[in-house]
Design a protein around this motif. Structure first.
Motif, mmCIF file in Angstrom:
data_model
loop_
_atom_site.group_PDB
_atom_site.id
_atom_site.type_symbol
_atom_site.label_atom_id
_atom_site.label_comp_id
_atom_site.label_asym_id
_atom_site.label_seq_id
_atom_site.Cartn_x
_atom_site.Cartn_y
_atom_site.Cartn_z
ATOM 1 N N PRO A 77 -21.061 5.762 -11.544
ATOM 2 C CA PRO A 77 -22.343 5.136 -11.869
ATOM 3 C C PRO A 77 -22.102 3.761 -12.495
ATOM 4 N N HIS B 227 -16.588 2.113 -17.173
ATOM 5 C CA HIS B 227 -15.580 2.574 -16.209
ATOM 6 C C HIS B 227 -15.807 1.926 -14.826
ATOM 7 N N LYS C 73 -12.849 18.383 -8.686
ATOM 8 C CA LYS C 73 -13.629 18.705 -7.485
ATOM 9 C C LYS C 73 -12.822 18.405 -6.216
ATOM 10 N N MET D 175 -13.730 3.244 -24.361
ATOM 11 C CA MET D 175 -15.026 3.540 -24.976
ATOM 12 C C MET D 175 -15.959 2.376 -24.666
ATOM 13 N N THR D 176 -17.241 2.647 -24.562
ATOM 14 C CA THR D 176 -18.190 1.593 -24.221
ATOM 15 C C THR D 176 -18.046 0.397 -25.169
ATOM 16 N N GLY E 53 -17.499 13.275 -17.784
ATOM 17 C CA GLY E 53 -17.170 11.882 -18.119
ATOM 18 C C GLY E 53 -18.310 11.178 -18.832
ATOM 19 N N TYR E 54 -19.475 11.792 -18.893
ATOM 20 C CA TYR E 54 -20.608 11.195 -19.613
ATOM 21 C C TYR E 54 -20.551 11.597 -21.075
ATOM 22 N N ARG F 8 -35.780 18.296 -17.074
ATOM 23 C CA ARG F 8 -35.357 17.293 -16.094
ATOM 24 C C ARG F 8 -36.334 16.132 -15.965
ATOM 25 N N TYR G 270 -27.527 15.552 -15.927
ATOM 26 C CA TYR G 270 -26.237 15.904 -16.532
ATOM 27 C C TYR G 270 -26.377 16.231 -18.025
HETATM 28 C C1 MCA Z 1 -24.160 17.369 -12.805
HETATM 29 N N1 MCA Z 1 -24.202 18.704 -12.734
HETATM 30 C C2 MCA Z 1 -23.667 19.227 -13.852
HETATM 31 C C3 MCA Z 1 -23.298 18.122 -14.636
HETATM 32 N N2 MCA Z 1 -23.606 16.977 -13.954
HETATM 33 N N3 MCA Z 1 -23.473 20.499 -14.255
HETATM 34 C C4 MCA Z 1 -22.901 20.684 -15.459
HETATM 35 N N4 MCA Z 1 -22.533 19.680 -16.272
HETATM 36 C C5 MCA Z 1 -22.695 18.391 -15.881
HETATM 37 N N5 MCA Z 1 -22.310 17.407 -16.680
HETATM 38 C C6 MCA Z 1 -24.717 19.512 -11.644
HETATM 39 C C7 MCA Z 1 -26.069 19.001 -11.192
HETATM 40 O O1 MCA Z 1 -27.115 19.443 -12.006
HETATM 41 C C8 MCA Z 1 -26.122 19.551 -9.809
HETATM 42 O O2 MCA Z 1 -26.448 20.918 -9.843
HETATM 43 C C9 MCA Z 1 -24.695 19.429 -9.335
HETATM 44 O O3 MCA Z 1 -23.892 19.386 -10.524
HETATM 45 C C10 MCA Z 1 -24.468 18.162 -8.559
HETATM 46 O O4 MCA Z 1 -25.083 17.107 -9.290
HETATM 47 P P1 MCA Z 1 -24.732 15.603 -9.040
HETATM 48 O O5 MCA Z 1 -25.455 14.741 -9.990
HETATM 49 O O6 MCA Z 1 -24.824 15.340 -7.576
HETATM 50 O O7 MCA Z 1 -23.240 15.665 -9.490
HETATM 51 P P2 MCA Z 1 -22.047 14.948 -8.922
HETATM 52 O O8 MCA Z 1 -22.425 13.760 -8.112
HETATM 53 O O9 MCA Z 1 -21.117 15.936 -8.325
HETATM 54 O O10 MCA Z 1 -21.500 14.359 -10.326
HETATM 55 C C11 MCA Z 1 -20.326 14.647 -10.824
HETATM 56 C C12 MCA Z 1 -19.709 13.338 -11.250
HETATM 57 C C13 MCA Z 1 -20.673 12.626 -12.242
HETATM 58 C C14 MCA Z 1 -19.464 12.441 -10.063
HETATM 59 C C15 MCA Z 1 -18.424 13.693 -11.922
HETATM 60 O O11 MCA Z 1 -20.860 13.435 -13.370
HETATM 61 C C16 MCA Z 1 -20.171 11.256 -12.613
HETATM 62 O O12 MCA Z 1 -20.364 10.270 -11.910
HETATM 63 N N6 MCA Z 1 -19.471 11.140 -13.760
HETATM 64 C C17 MCA Z 1 -18.878 9.911 -14.205
HETATM 65 C C18 MCA Z 1 -19.568 9.351 -15.383
HETATM 66 C C19 MCA Z 1 -18.926 8.046 -15.826
HETATM 67 O O13 MCA Z 1 -18.670 7.131 -15.081
HETATM 68 N N7 MCA Z 1 -18.633 8.012 -17.073
HETATM 69 C C20 MCA Z 1 -17.971 6.863 -17.662
HETATM 70 C C21 MCA Z 1 -18.547 6.669 -19.011
HETATM 71 P P3 MCA Z 1 -27.897 21.447 -9.450
HETATM 72 O O14 MCA Z 1 -28.093 20.985 -8.051
HETATM 73 O O15 MCA Z 1 -27.780 22.909 -9.643
HETATM 74 O O16 MCA Z 1 -28.811 20.777 -10.406
HETATM 75 S S1 MCA Z 1 -17.312 6.530 -20.152
HETATM 76 C C22 MCA Z 1 -16.846 4.948 -20.131
HETATM 77 O O17 MCA Z 1 -17.300 4.117 -19.389
HETATM 78 C C23 MCA Z 1 -15.690 4.718 -21.052
HETATM 79 C C24 MCA Z 1 -15.586 3.291 -21.420
HETATM 80 C C25 MCA Z 1 -14.391 5.194 -20.383
HETATM 81 O O18 MCA Z 1 -13.451 5.558 -21.091
HETATM 82 O O19 MCA Z 1 -14.358 5.171 -19.167
#
Ligand code: MCA
Ligand code: AMP
Length: 499
Positions: free
Chosen positions: A192, A197, A249, A304-305, A407-408, A463, A469
């Motif tokens: 995202p 990141h 995954k 970290m952000t 990761g969030y 939601r 998430y």
């Molecule tokens: C989504 N689902 C979850 C979660 N998130 N279940 C449990 N816990 C969660 N956290 C469920 C959804 O509700 C949905 O289920 C199913 O998983 C698929 O959802 P979707 O949104 O399509 O998930 P995904 O695309 O597979 O997402 C997984 C992901 C995402 C790609 C790992 O979480 C992601 O992009 N994470 C990265 C975040 C990031 O960039 N963080 C950096 C910040 P249902 O259909 O039943 O509802 S940290 C940062 O920037 C610092 C500086 C650093 O150190 O990097």
């Protein structure tokens, strides 16, 4: 050296592909021309946006980068909005930053149109812009504010983290040096784009050296593996960066493939230059399995952000499992006790950071900014670590109210505030429980007003209030929450309820 303002396009070859998105390739020259032109459009009759906040909800791809760079070139502050947040979360960011302009891709027009109208915010839908002639761009000091990213913390509302142009430059230059980004790099962006990141490590660092960033509209395991195959077929120099959940995954999917498919993928991944994991702790089991599959020992780093990247395993040298490595170039790191006294090697303490990469302030929160720095200017991360034989190792966080899932970064307090506004809930407490796939899973303990509550309905209601998430994945209903003598909920006692 990366300098977005004085020389944002230092590419040796302007015709080289900078971005691939939606099946189209865009050269550095395209990016330069279109961001300049859009900067001119943003400026209208003014000569400088003077740090107006420009919120933008644009799908990952060429338009996203063009918009972000146009805002910077025009002197605005870029406020990227999450493309999956519900209106309530978007509105919070738009109101908190007092955005003067909102930019959207056409697909998001309906979501924000009424809000922009109601608040008389200039509303720009990409694709409807008129051509701008005779563009004169302002000259901008590197000390000016460039970006606001929202982060959840130990308060019940997210805070805007303000970085200046020189902070961003420092973050980019530090990483580019350490990980040896190159013009030949071809990186995939599936993260995202309202977080460091994706914005810094994937896009800005790669573009700063003239590399190519390719976007997928969203993350799917099939999409990533197809891309790996394509990179190998094109003899490109692949680079991949993701959070541990994504590696988890990918491994799970890989294990379902036939032996022939697995071998083809393994061969494809051999040609990659680098694979990185970060944003949350990388389980040793995931690191080992991925190494067996891909032949790559993941480079784990810590950031970290508020500070960009701070500590990283070495590009050359041992990448130690379960450890985050050493300070990056131009980043000072120390571990301290509760009195901010530096600890001897081997003792566990809070990580504190100093350097040009560290953010300027929390947006319109001077007290929170003061509180997060020590008197002598160290940023307090709230993460606890220890230095073991030259490598930092994260032990945990000082606050149980911060949860890392997928990761969030998620604030338990933010979720509790929302739950308490539900008409059938009288009190609640939210915690994160360990989970192999997500790192931590958000769960909630509820006290309900009547004997029961329809959890399916509650889920749907949640939601509409927050991104999916953050929505709790499990609930337990209790009659009383465990509290200590001070009346504070003892959250550690709640975790066993979910075993
Ligand atoms: C989504 N689902 C979850 C979660 N998130 N279940 C449990 N816990 C969660 N956290 C469920 C959804 O509700 C949905 O289920 C199913 O998983 C698929 O959802 P979707 O949104 O399509 O998930 P995904 O695309 O597979 O997402 C997984 C992901 C995402 C790609 C790992 O979480 C992601 O992009 N994470 C990265 C975040 C990031 O960039 N963080 C950096 C910040 P249902 O259909 O039943 O509802 S940290 C940062 O920037 C610092 C500086 C650093 O150190 O990097
Ligand atoms: P955010 O505020 O979303 O930028 O998240 C930053 C937080 O993510 C840090 O304070 C850490 O708690 C966590 N984090 C980032 N990278 C790592 C890592 N490699 N290992 C453990 N935690 C990490």
């Amino acid at each position: 050296m990366y300098k977005i303002i004085s020389n944002p396009y230092p590419y040796p070859n302007p015709q080289k592909t900078a971005i691939i998105s939606n099946g189209k390739s865009y050269s550095s020259q395209n990016l330069q021309d279109e961001s300049r032109s859009f900067a001119g459009f943003l400026l209208e009759d003014s000569t400088d946006l003077q740090e107006f906040r420009v919120a933008f909800m644009v799908a990952p791809g060429f338009d996203y980068v063009k918009t972000q760079w146009a805002i910077w070139l025009a002197g605005g502050i870029a406020v990227p909005l999450c493309t999956t947040h519900p209106l309530a979360s978007l509105q919070y960011v738009i109101e908190d930053t007092e955005a003067r302009i909102i930019v959207v891709s056409q697909e998001f027009e309906e979501i924000l149109k009424d809000l922009a109208f109601e608040k008389t915010i200039r509303f720009i839908v990409l694709g409807e812009n008129v051509e701008v002639k005779n563009i004169v761009l302002p000259s901008i000091e590197a000390t000016r504010r460039a970006m606001i990213l929202y982060t959840s913390g130990t308060t019940n509302l997210p805070k805007g983290v303000v970085t200046t142009h020189q902070n961003i430059e420092a973050q980019v230059n530090s990483l580019v040096g350490a990980w040896e980004y190159s013009e030949n790099d071809h990186i995939l962006c599936i993260l995202p784009l309202h977080h460091v990141h994706g914005i810094i490590n994937v896009i800005s660092c790669t573009l700063s050296v003239g590399g190519t960033v390719e976007f997928l509209p969203n993350f799917t395991v099939e999409g990533v593996f197809d891309w790996f195959m394509k990179i190998a077929k094109n003899n490109a120099q692949g680079v991949f960066m993701a959070v541990p959940t994504i590696y988890f995954k990918l491994i799970a999917y890989f294990e379902t493939l036939s032996a022939t498919q697995q071998t083809a993928l393994q061969n494809a991944m051999k040609s990659f230059r680098l694979m990185v994991s970060g944003s949350a702790a990388l389980p040793v089991s995931v690191m080992e399995k991925w190494e067996n599959i891909s032949g790559h020992r993941l480079l784990e780093r810590y950031g970290m952000t508020e500070i960009g990247m701070a500590i990283s395993n070495p590009y050359h040298g041992e990448r130690r499992a379960g450890h985050i490595g050493q300070p990056l170039p131009n980043v000072e790191v120390r571990l301290v006790d509760e009195q901010n006294v530096t600890l001897a090697s081997g003792e566990a303490g809070e990580i504190q950071i100093k350097g040009k990469t560290v953010f300027q302030e929390y947006w319109k929160k001077p007290q929170a900014t003061i509180d997060t720095f020590t008197e002598d200017g160290w940023f307090k991360t709230g993460d606890v670590a220890v230095l073991e034989e030259g490598y930092y190792k994260i032990l945990g966080r000082s606050s149980i109210d911060i949860i890392k899932s997928g990761g969030y970064k998620i604030s338990a307090l933010e979720i509790e505030e929302i739950l308490r506004t539900h008409p059938e809930i009288s009190d609640c407490s939210v915690v994160g429980i360990e989970n192999e796939e997500w790192g931590e899973l958000v769960v909630a303990v509820l006290i309900v007003k009547n004997d029961s509550i329809d959890l399916k309905e509650l889920n749907v209601w949640m939601r509409t209030k927050m991104p999916s998430y953050r929505v709790p994945r499990q609930y337990k209903i209790v009659e009383e929450l465990p509290r200590n003598a001070m009346g504070k909920v003892t959250k550690n006692d709640l975790k066993p309820l979910f075993k």
